[in-house]
Design a protein around this motif. Sequence first.
Motif, mmCIF file in Angstrom:
data_model
loop_
_atom_site.group_PDB
_atom_site.id
_atom_site.type_symbol
_atom_site.label_atom_id
_atom_site.label_comp_id
_atom_site.label_asym_id
_atom_site.label_seq_id
_atom_site.Cartn_x
_atom_site.Cartn_y
_atom_site.Cartn_z
ATOM 1 N N LEU A 66 -1.535 -6.999 -4.573
ATOM 2 C CA LEU A 66 -0.352 -7.167 -5.435
ATOM 3 C C LEU A 66 0.785 -6.354 -4.851
ATOM 4 C CD1 LEU A 66 -2.072 -6.582 -8.876
ATOM 5 C CD2 LEU A 66 -0.710 -8.611 -8.337
ATOM 6 N N VAL B 262 0.851 -1.199 0.000
ATOM 7 C CA VAL B 262 0.000 0.000 0.000
ATOM 8 C C VAL B 262 0.882 1.243 0.000
ATOM 9 C CG1 VAL B 262 -1.987 -1.063 1.144
ATOM 10 C CG2 VAL B 262 -0.178 -0.067 2.530
ATOM 11 N N TYR C 100 -5.926 0.462 3.553
ATOM 12 C CA TYR C 100 -6.789 -0.274 2.623
ATOM 13 C C TYR C 100 -7.312 -1.577 3.218
ATOM 14 C CZ TYR C 100 -5.274 2.761 -1.250
ATOM 15 O OH TYR C 100 -5.034 3.829 -2.078
ATOM 16 N N ARG D 26 -1.565 -2.870 -13.870
ATOM 17 C CA ARG D 26 -1.292 -3.469 -15.188
ATOM 18 C C ARG D 26 -2.412 -4.423 -15.613
ATOM 19 N NH1 ARG D 26 4.397 -6.396 -14.631
ATOM 20 N NH2 ARG D 26 5.551 -4.912 -13.344
ATOM 21 N N THR E 90 -15.195 -6.234 -0.593
ATOM 22 C CA THR E 90 -15.230 -5.004 0.210
ATOM 23 C C THR E 90 -14.012 -4.148 -0.106
ATOM 24 O OG1 THR E 90 -16.384 -6.168 1.981
ATOM 25 C CG2 THR E 90 -15.265 -4.119 2.584
ATOM 26 N N ASN F 183 -10.137 3.536 -1.941
ATOM 27 C CA ASN F 183 -9.344 2.538 -2.675
ATOM 28 C C ASN F 183 -9.879 2.432 -4.111
ATOM 29 O OD1 ASN F 183 -7.827 0.403 -3.594
ATOM 30 N ND2 ASN F 183 -8.034 -0.790 -1.712
ATOM 31 N N ALA G 50 -8.612 1.719 -7.070
ATOM 32 C CA ALA G 50 -8.304 0.575 -7.945
ATOM 33 C C ALA G 50 -9.184 -0.623 -7.589
ATOM 34 C CB ALA G 50 -6.828 0.212 -7.829
ATOM 35 N N VAL H 134 -12.151 -2.346 -9.965
ATOM 36 C CA VAL H 134 -12.187 -3.753 -10.387
ATOM 37 C C VAL H 134 -13.599 -4.308 -10.167
ATOM 38 C CG1 VAL H 134 -11.317 -6.079 -9.917
ATOM 39 C CG2 VAL H 134 -9.713 -4.158 -10.037
#
Length: 224
Positions: A112, A38, A44, A119, A145, A150, A152, A156
């Motif tokens: 990640l 993070v 997060y 990416r 959740t 957050n 990104a 998604v």
Amino acid sequence: MRHWPFTQLTLTTDDLVLRIPDDHQLDELAQVAADGVVPAGAVYFPQPWASGTPEETARNVLQNHWWARGDWREDNWRLLLAVFHHGQVVGQQNLSARDFRITREARTGFWLGRRFQGRGLGTQMRAAALHLAFEHLGAERVVSTAFSDNVASRRVSEKFGYEPGGVRRLAAENRRVEAHDDVLSASRWGSQHRPAVKVEGFTECRSLFGVPAVPPPVDVVKHV
Ligand SMILES: CC(C)(COP(=O)(O)OP(=O)(O)OC[C@H]1O[C@@H](n2cnc3c(N)ncnc32)[C@H](O)[C@@H]1OP(=O)(O)O)[C@@H](O)C(=O)NCCC(=O)NCCS
């Protein structure tokens, strides 16, 4: 491993392979986390597993995997998969559920290493978890959740057509955060173009997820 069939479970997307890590791979995963997950100062996760020193973060990853395996029960499980990109460990995808046989609801989580973010890999990771949940476990809904800032993670979910399932106010790392529980139903999942995901080794694990060989019909309540 003959007596822990999850070691045979493999999910493959266009660019990724998701598997239970062996000890060496788990150590690599811990190092990826130690290198940073993070941005500095961001919160997060509800638990501060990635906010300590690199050594603490790495140990948190190891202990989390050991705990999830040791604590596995058919009515309360957490599948923690290492994510490999061109053979390199890049992050982790979780799928978990309580009383799944009855609720048919699962939850996801993912992260990640910072250098692998942005990416499109997170989208493929989520797709793999959703595919396993809906197409193999017979989930009726999946909840993911993310805290309000957050972007990104929430994006998604948005890309897969999740619907808002409520906002909870939590204290995380001494801060007040808004946790968005977004929900994807099996019907919305089934009505969209779905990324290709190959699943191997599921049959051997099925009973440990607490699901019957053939999932029961959706409408199990009979009205007379
Ligand atoms: C959340 C996470 C797993 C997503 O993986 P990722 O590979 O970075 O995500 P992707 O690249 O697949 O997709 C991210 C989407 O968010 C968008 N996005 C990311 N940051 C953004 C920003 N600041 N503003 C607007 N959009 C943003 C991207 O453009 C992309 O959308 P698009 O495909 O429509 O362009 C990853 O970012 C991560 O590990 N973050 C830190 C840990 C974390 O937050 N885990 C989840 C806790 S709920």
